[in-house]
Design a protein around this motif. Structure first.
Motif, PDB file in Angstrom:
ATOM      1  N   VAL A  82      38.937  38.361  28.274  1.00 21.00           N
ATOM      2  CA  VAL A  82      38.268  38.673  29.536  1.00 21.00           C
ATOM      3  C   VAL A  82      37.411  37.516  30.033  1.00 21.00           C
ATOM      4  O   VAL A  82      37.056  37.471  31.206  1.00 21.00           O
ATOM      5  CB  VAL A  82      37.409  39.940  29.387  1.00 21.00           C
ATOM      6  CG1 VAL A  82      38.286  41.139  29.054  1.00 21.00           C
ATOM      7  CG2 VAL A  82      36.338  39.771  28.309  1.00 21.00           C
ATOM      8  N   LYS A  83      37.065  36.595  29.130  1.00 16.86           N
ATOM      9  CA  LYS A  83      36.282  35.427  29.512  1.00 16.86           C
ATOM     10  C   LYS A  83      36.780  34.220  28.755  1.00 16.86           C
ATOM     11  O   LYS A  83      37.345  34.337  27.666  1.00 16.86           O
ATOM     12  CB  LYS A  83      34.788  35.640  29.225  1.00 16.86           C
ATOM     13  CG  LYS A  83      34.121  36.719  30.054  1.00 16.86           C
ATOM     14  CD  LYS A  83      32.648  36.836  29.689  1.00 16.86           C
ATOM     15  CE  LYS A  83      31.973  37.964  30.456  1.00 16.86           C
ATOM     16  NZ  LYS A  83      30.539  38.120  30.071  1.00 16.86           N
ATOM     17  N   GLY A  84      36.546  33.059  29.324  1.00 16.88           N
ATOM     18  CA  GLY A  84      36.905  31.828  28.651  1.00 16.88           C
ATOM     19  C   GLY A  84      36.376  30.631  29.405  1.00 16.88           C
ATOM     20  O   GLY A  84      36.478  30.583  30.635  1.00 16.88           O
ATOM     21  N   SER A 109      38.489  37.188  38.746  1.00 19.78           N
ATOM     22  CA  SER A 109      38.886  37.933  39.929  1.00 19.78           C
ATOM     23  C   SER A 109      39.599  39.223  39.538  1.00 19.78           C
ATOM     24  O   SER A 109      40.534  39.195  38.711  1.00 19.78           O
ATOM     25  CB  SER A 109      39.809  37.082  40.813  1.00 19.78           C
ATOM     26  OG  SER A 109      40.346  37.856  41.872  1.00 19.78           O
ATOM     27  N   PRO A 110      39.200  40.369  40.091  1.00 18.36           N
ATOM     28  CA  PRO A 110      39.886  41.631  39.757  1.00 18.36           C
ATOM     29  C   PRO A 110      41.331  41.662  40.233  1.00 18.36           C
ATOM     30  O   PRO A 110      42.138  42.437  39.728  1.00 18.36           O
ATOM     31  CB  PRO A 110      39.040  42.702  40.470  1.00 18.36           C
ATOM     32  CG  PRO A 110      38.249  41.970  41.489  1.00 18.36           C
ATOM     33  CD  PRO A 110      38.067  40.575  41.006  1.00 18.36           C
ATOM     34  N   GLU A 114      45.967  39.473  34.260  1.00 17.98           N
ATOM     35  CA  GLU A 114      45.198  39.638  33.029  1.00 17.98           C
ATOM     36  C   GLU A 114      45.747  38.721  31.936  1.00 17.98           C
ATOM     37  O   GLU A 114      46.943  38.436  31.882  1.00 17.98           O
ATOM     38  CB  GLU A 114      45.243  41.089  32.554  1.00 17.98           C
ATOM     39  CG  GLU A 114      44.590  42.066  33.502  1.00 17.98           C
ATOM     40  CD  GLU A 114      44.647  43.496  32.987  1.00 17.98           C
ATOM     41  OE1 GLU A 114      45.675  43.836  32.338  1.00 17.98           O
ATOM     42  OE2 GLU A 114      43.702  44.260  33.216  1.00 17.98           O
ATOM     43  N   PHE A 115      44.851  38.250  31.093  1.00 22.19           N
ATOM     44  CA  PHE A 115      45.244  37.407  29.953  1.00 22.19           C
ATOM     45  C   PHE A 115      45.467  38.330  28.758  1.00 22.19           C
ATOM     46  O   PHE A 115      44.554  38.638  28.007  1.00 22.19           O
ATOM     47  CB  PHE A 115      44.159  36.386  29.656  1.00 22.19           C
ATOM     48  CG  PHE A 115      44.639  35.208  28.848  1.00 22.19           C
ATOM     49  CD1 PHE A 115      45.677  35.337  27.934  1.00 22.19           C
ATOM     50  CD2 PHE A 115      44.058  33.962  29.010  1.00 22.19           C
ATOM     51  CE1 PHE A 115      46.134  34.258  27.209  1.00 22.19           C
ATOM     52  CE2 PHE A 115      44.498  32.876  28.283  1.00 22.19           C
ATOM     53  CZ  PHE A 115      45.523  33.022  27.381  1.00 22.19           C
ATOM     54  N   VAL A 116      46.696  38.793  28.593  1.00 29.28           N
ATOM     55  CA  VAL A 116      47.042  39.757  27.548  1.00 29.28           C
ATOM     56  C   VAL A 116      47.623  39.018  26.343  1.00 29.28           C
ATOM     57  O   VAL A 116      48.490  38.155  26.486  1.00 29.28           O
ATOM     58  CB  VAL A 116      48.061  40.790  28.071  1.00 29.28           C
ATOM     59  CG1 VAL A 116      48.426  41.768  26.967  1.00 29.28           C
ATOM     60  CG2 VAL A 116      47.494  41.532  29.270  1.00 29.28           C
ATOM     61  N   LEU A 117      47.134  39.365  25.156  1.00 32.62           N
ATOM     62  CA  LEU A 117      47.660  38.818  23.911  1.00 32.62           C
ATOM     63  C   LEU A 117      48.770  39.742  23.419  1.00 32.62           C
ATOM     64  O   LEU A 117      48.512  40.821  22.878  1.00 32.62           O
ATOM     65  CB  LEU A 117      46.544  38.712  22.868  1.00 32.62           C
ATOM     66  CG  LEU A 117      45.378  37.795  23.246  1.00 32.62           C
ATOM     67  CD1 LEU A 117      44.255  37.919  22.232  1.00 32.62           C
ATOM     68  CD2 LEU A 117      45.838  36.357  23.358  1.00 32.62           C
ATOM     69  N   SER A 184      50.021  31.822  32.006  1.00 28.75           N
ATOM     70  CA  SER A 184      50.288  31.537  33.412  1.00 28.75           C
ATOM     71  C   SER A 184      49.153  30.709  33.992  1.00 28.75           C
ATOM     72  O   SER A 184      47.973  30.931  33.681  1.00 28.75           O
ATOM     73  CB  SER A 184      50.435  32.846  34.192  1.00 28.75           C
ATOM     74  OG  SER A 184      50.446  32.611  35.579  1.00 28.75           O
ATOM     75  N   GLU A 185      49.495  29.748  34.826  1.00 30.43           N
ATOM     76  CA  GLU A 185      48.468  28.872  35.414  1.00 30.43           C
ATOM     77  C   GLU A 185      47.501  29.649  36.291  1.00 30.43           C
ATOM     78  O   GLU A 185      46.336  29.272  36.442  1.00 30.43           O
ATOM     79  CB  GLU A 185      49.139  27.759  36.220  1.00 30.43           C
ATOM     80  CG  GLU A 185      50.007  28.249  37.354  1.00 30.43           C
ATOM     81  CD  GLU A 185      50.726  27.118  38.065  1.00 30.43           C
ATOM     82  OE1 GLU A 185      51.114  27.326  39.221  1.00 30.43           O
ATOM     83  OE2 GLU A 185      50.889  26.042  37.464  1.00 30.43           O
ATOM     84  N   ASN A 186      47.943  30.792  36.845  1.00 36.57           N
ATOM     85  CA  ASN A 186      47.091  31.573  37.740  1.00 36.57           C
ATOM     86  C   ASN A 186      46.056  32.417  36.997  1.00 36.57           C
ATOM     87  O   ASN A 186      45.193  33.028  37.635  1.00 36.57           O
ATOM     88  CB  ASN A 186      47.949  32.482  38.616  1.00 36.57           C
ATOM     89  CG  ASN A 186      48.860  31.686  39.537  1.00 36.57           C
ATOM     90  OD1 ASN A 186      48.479  30.629  40.017  1.00 36.57           O
ATOM     91  ND2 ASN A 186      50.059  32.185  39.765  1.00 36.57           N
ATOM     92  N   ILE A 187      46.140  32.442  35.661  1.00 38.22           N
ATOM     93  CA  ILE A 187      45.129  33.160  34.891  1.00 38.22           C
ATOM     94  C   ILE A 187      43.789  32.431  34.965  1.00 38.22           C
ATOM     95  O   ILE A 187      42.732  33.032  34.785  1.00 38.22           O
ATOM     96  CB  ILE A 187      45.600  33.337  33.437  1.00 38.22           C
ATOM     97  CG1 ILE A 187      46.719  34.390  33.369  1.00 38.22           C
ATOM     98  CG2 ILE A 187      44.464  33.727  32.509  1.00 38.22           C
ATOM     99  CD1 ILE A 187      47.302  34.586  31.988  1.00 38.22           C
ATOM    100  N   PHE A 188      43.840  31.145  35.269  1.00 36.75           N
ATOM    101  CA  PHE A 188      42.634  30.328  35.288  1.00 36.75           C
ATOM    102  C   PHE A 188      42.195  30.049  36.722  1.00 36.75           C
ATOM    103  O   PHE A 188      42.998  30.077  37.653  1.00 36.75           O
ATOM    104  CB  PHE A 188      42.876  29.012  34.545  1.00 36.75           C
ATOM    105  CG  PHE A 188      43.202  29.198  33.091  1.00 36.75           C
ATOM    106  CD1 PHE A 188      42.204  29.151  32.130  1.00 36.75           C
ATOM    107  CD2 PHE A 188      44.504  29.430  32.674  1.00 36.75           C
ATOM    108  CE1 PHE A 188      42.493  29.337  30.792  1.00 36.75           C
ATOM    109  CE2 PHE A 188      44.804  29.610  31.340  1.00 36.75           C
ATOM    110  CZ  PHE A 188      43.798  29.570  30.401  1.00 36.75           C
TER     111      PHE A 188
END
Length: 312
Positions: A82-84, A109-110, A114-117, A184-188
């Protein structure tokens, strides 16, 4: 010391008494396995709780040990990051003008992805399946049916074992090509540079971050008329003077497909961070696997199947 019965009993009676005793032992074991199943359920529920999304989550440092290449942290809640906030100083990835490093921030951003493992999702699902198997063994079917209980325990062992192997980093998610499983690049926010691969996986209960800077394969060995390493004999002047170059990492000579383009890995950095919650899950899964194996072995002996294919 030998034990004798006098007068000697007929062999048929001895066999009958032995079968009766064995049946009583099997019945006793099946009753006791209901208590074992309750204990196994409790352990699996503890694993599920450790994998559940609970605030504030686990904040883990992701920093290189002997260099300033990578400095930062990530926060995991359940199966998601959720954070990084990670700072990069890579020779092959120059920072923006006026900045000392490249900063990678997981988007808050909501509307963003999502960054899912994925490994943790699979482990969580396997733990849930194990709990279902225990419930079926307890509330469905005949608890005194040795064949039914044996089959359920065998399935439970396989499911728990698969979850443990997944957490150890031996599942399909870690065997796949990093080109297909990079973030994905859009996660950041802002998005990752197009020539940077951010690959996060789990091995031995630790988060493993591998960063790769990429370059088109055609540019990797593009000789020019003034190149100092051109040689018609196969031995360059540089190699004759300084010796052959040692690859800087284990993928230096490999070719990969990245977004439809052939690329090579120019620079590779690996960072790991132990996750205490995942270490606890690993310890519990290992203990549960051994306990199920013990129950299966005991049941197999009393069922007379110790010579079958066997060992779970």
């Amino acid at each position: 010391m030998a034990t004798w019965a006098y007068p000697p009993l007929p062999a048929e009676q001895i066999n009958r008494e032995a079968d009766t005793a064995l049946a009583k032992e099997l019945e006793w074991l099946l009753h006791s396995l209901q208590d074992s199943l309750a204990s196994l359920k409790e352990g699996l529920q503890e694993c599920a709780a450790l994998l559940a999304p609970q605030e504030p989550g686990s904040t883990l440092v992701l920093s290189s040990l002997r260099s300033e290449n990578v400095k930062g942290f990530v926060t995991r809640v359940g199966t998601k990051l959720v954070k990084g906030d990670i700072q990069l100083r890579l020779a092959s990835l120059p920072p923006p003008r006026g900045a000392p490093s490249i900063r990678l921030n997981v988007s808050q951003s909501p509307e963003g992805p999502e960054f899912v493992l994925r490994q943790l999702v699979s482990i969580r699902d396997l733990v849930a399946q194990s709990l279902d198997i225990v419930d079926v063994s307890t509330w469905t079917g005949d608890p005194l049916n040795a064949g039914f209980i044996f089959g359920q325990l065998h399935l439970l062992h396989e499911t728990i074992s698969e979850a443990r192997h997944m957490l150890k980093g031996e599942g399909d998610e870690t065997r796949g090509n990093w080109c297909d499983t990079s973030a994905s690049e859009n996660i950041f926010d802002p998005p990752l540079p197009s020539n940077l691969s951010f690959h996060l996986s789990i091995t031995d209960s630790a988060l493993i971050l591998v960063l790769r800077t990429l370059e088109p394969a055609a540019l990797n060995h593009a000789p020019t008329a003034f190149a100092t390493d051109i040689s018609l004999t196969g031995f360059s002047l540089r190699d004759r003077i300084f010796g052959s170059r040692v690859p800087t990492h284990d993928e230096a000579n490999d070719l990969f497909q990245w977004h439809g383009e052939a690329v090579r890995v120019k620079e590779k950095v690996r960072v790991e961070s132990q996750d205490p919650s995942l270490m606890a899950v690993m310890a519990k899964l290992t203990a549960l696997e051994h306990e199920v194996l013990r129950c299966v072995a005991a049941l197999r002996v009393l069922m007379g199947n110790e010579d079958t294919e066997s060992e779970v």
